[in-house]
Design a protein around this motif. Structure first.
Motif, short mmCIF file in Angstrom:
data_model
loop_
_atom_site.label_atom_id
_atom_site.label_comp_id
_atom_site.label_asym_id
_atom_site.label_seq_id
_atom_site.Cartn_x
_atom_site.Cartn_y
_atom_site.Cartn_z
N GLU A 72 98.85 73.28 28.36
CA GLU A 72 100.34 73.65 28.07
C GLU A 72 101.25 72.63 28.24
O GLU A 72 102.20 72.06 27.18
N GLU A 75 86.62 73.71 39.00
CA GLU A 75 87.68 74.33 38.44
C GLU A 75 88.78 73.82 39.10
O GLU A 75 88.97 73.76 40.58
N SER A 108 94.79 76.75 40.05
CA SER A 108 95.83 76.87 39.28
C SER A 108 97.18 76.99 39.80
O SER A 108 96.99 76.98 41.10
N GLU A 134 91.60 73.11 31.28
CA GLU A 134 92.49 73.70 32.17
C GLU A 134 93.86 74.23 31.48
O GLU A 134 94.21 73.24 30.54
N ASP A 135 94.14 75.51 31.93
CA ASP A 135 95.42 76.00 31.15
C ASP A 135 96.48 75.37 31.11
O ASP A 135 97.15 75.06 30.13
N ASP A 136 97.02 75.15 32.34
CA ASP A 136 98.15 74.45 32.65
C ASP A 136 98.39 73.10 32.03
O ASP A 136 99.47 72.72 31.36
N GLU A 137 97.16 72.44 32.27
CA GLU A 137 97.19 70.86 31.64
C GLU A 137 97.33 71.00 29.98
O GLU A 137 98.19 70.16 29.35
N GLY A 172 92.78 79.34 35.64
CA GLY A 172 93.29 78.29 34.46
C GLY A 172 92.08 77.88 33.93
O GLY A 172 92.22 77.49 32.72
N HIS A 173 90.82 77.72 34.29
CA HIS A 173 89.72 77.15 33.51
C HIS A 173 89.30 77.98 32.28
O HIS A 173 89.22 79.14 32.79
#
Lengths: 196, 120, 137
Positions: B111, A90, A93, B106-109, B27-28
């Motif tokens: 978006e 992971e 963030s 991943e969340d950010d990527e 994020g993951h």
């Protein structure tokens, strides 16, 4: 009920319960803290096994059975397979954790404020023990000839509920199938278009 | 009010909050699902605690016992556990499908990819 | 997993007993802890153990996807079928008392059949989820 015996039993239940709860909290926090997802999945399996022991202490043997088979067994296998497919590390963030932290602490504080009116641990006069449970416990053997009240309630008294749950599980299975095999077919057709 | 008596509720609340924080801050996608399953288990803990009767045993009727714990929360949670793994599997399948189509989990990527797709 | 001798031997010994235990839990659910949900998961986990330890290809061949999907439908239809049978017998949907001459024994039969339906559906769905997630790249 004999008041003296009642107190003694209550204490030992409560203490075992608290010791297991501490372990449960530690493994739960560790499972979400680690950035290695494989370790996270294994810790979630241990967490489920501890939860199963906690259910035994809290007299829910059927639930313990299900949790041990589902949580510690199949969930771990499914998580490991999907981690294998999506990558096991992971990234850190980029978002700042402060806003969620404040929100979570506020919600948790409000919920803890809400527990002030809740009944004590194992209180026999709690509202949950006074309404339908005595009926089930008294009549389940004579009405369904099944000594395990949980099975009687599950399949007979609340049969509609269980029908709904089975339908939900069936739908979820079909959903997974449609998501993953449908994707493969779409890819194949994309490849064919590129060839043309 | 004795603190020890309310400890189970507090443990359920703190587990729920740990799960909620994970869903919001990590994020993951699979880590988010792990947080979600912690949240689900906290609800199970709350229900089973309400069903506990001190001095009672498991609700299997026998001549040797007089007091039993409340069977109704057990029924609700038993089915909820199996439903929870089914819904978790749908979430895992979704994240696998997202990883295949976007190439990342991943969340950010995700978006960023969506934003770049909007303005070519 | 070809190199792990202990795992292979122990799981080969365990798998029949896991299956047997699954059927015991299925049929004994009304006397002890157990029932359709647990039994379905245990039976599915025996096949999943085989697929993980030995060979997922052989497990796929032993339980092809079209058979698993139709079996999961059969379980759900068995459940609904009991409800319709009680309606035909004169009662309401899922009113098991009409399955037999005696209300209590009718309830017992109804519970047994329904638990079998639940077990079939749950085990088939678990296998369905596992086979569609596992072994794909």
């Amino acid at each position: 009920m004999d008041q003296k015996k009642y107190k003694g039993e209550k204490k030992i239940d409560l203490y075992i319960n608290i010791i297991i709860l501490i372990f449960v909290l530690l493994t739960g926090i560790a499972a979400v803290w680690l950035r290695n997802l494989v370790a996270s999945a294994m810790l979630l399996g241990i967490y489920s096994l501890l939860m199963a022991t906690l259910w035994v202490v809290l007299d829910a043997v059927d639930v313990a059975f299900t949790e041990a088979a589902v949580g510690a067994g199949i969930t771990t296998a499914l998580l490991l397979f999907s981690i294998w497919l999506t990558g096991k590390h992971e990234k850190k963030s980029t978002k700042k954790p402060w806003l969620p932290l404040i929100g979570v602490i506020a919600t948790g504080g409000l919920l803890i404020f809400g527990t002030i009116g809740m009944p004590d641990f194992g209180d026999p006069n709690a509202p949950a023990h006074l309404h339908v449970a005595p009926y089930y416990l008294q009549y389940s053997v004579s009405q369904t000839t099944s000594p395990n009240v949980v099975t009687a309630v599950l399949a007979s008294y609340r049969g509609f509920d269980t029908l709904g749950e089975v339908t939900v599980i069936f739908t979820a299975g079909i959903g997974v199938l449609a998501l993953l095999t449908g994707l493969r077919r779409r890819r194949r057709s994309q490849k064919l278009e590129i060839k043309k | 009010m004795d603190i020890l008596e309310q400890l189970n509720y507090w443990a359920a609340i703190s587990l729920a909050m740990v799960g909620l924080f994970t869903i919001m801050s990590r994020g993951h996608l699979i880590k988010k699902l792990i947080g979600l399953s912690l949240f689900q288990t906290s609800v199970f803990l709350l229900f089973i605690t309400i069903g506990k009767l001190s001095g009672g045993t498991a609700p299997i009727i026998s001549k040797d016992f007089l007091y039993y714990s409340n069977p109704l929360p057990h029924v609700l949670i038993l089915t909820a556990i199996v439903v929870s793994i089914a819904t978790l599997a749908v979430g895992l399948a979704l994240s696998v499908a997202i990883k295949r189509t976007y190439g990342t989990g991943e969340d950010d990527e995700l978006e960023d990819l969506d934003r770049n797709e909007g303005e070519p | 997993m070809k190199d792990y001798l202990v795992l292979r031997v122990v799981s080969k010994l365990l798998i029949p007993f896991i299956l047997l235990f699954g059927f015991y839990v299925q049929m004994h659910g009304d006397y002890g802890p157990g029932g359709g949900f647990q039994a379905g998961v245990i039976i599915a986990s025996a096949l999943i153990l085989y697929a993980i330890i030995f060979n997922i290809g052989i497990a796929r061949k032993a339980a092809p996807m079209w058979i698993i999907t139709s079996i999961s439908c059969v379980g759900l239809l068995l459940y609904v079928g009991v409800g319709i049978a009680t309606m035909i017998a004169g009662g309401q949907f899922l009113e098991y008392g009409f399955l037999s001459t005696n209300s209590a024994s009718g309830n017992h039969t109804g519970i047994l059949i329904i638990e079998i339906g639940v077990g079939i559906t749950v085990s088939a769905v678990m296998l369905m989820i596992f086979f569609s997630l596992a072994g794909r790249r």
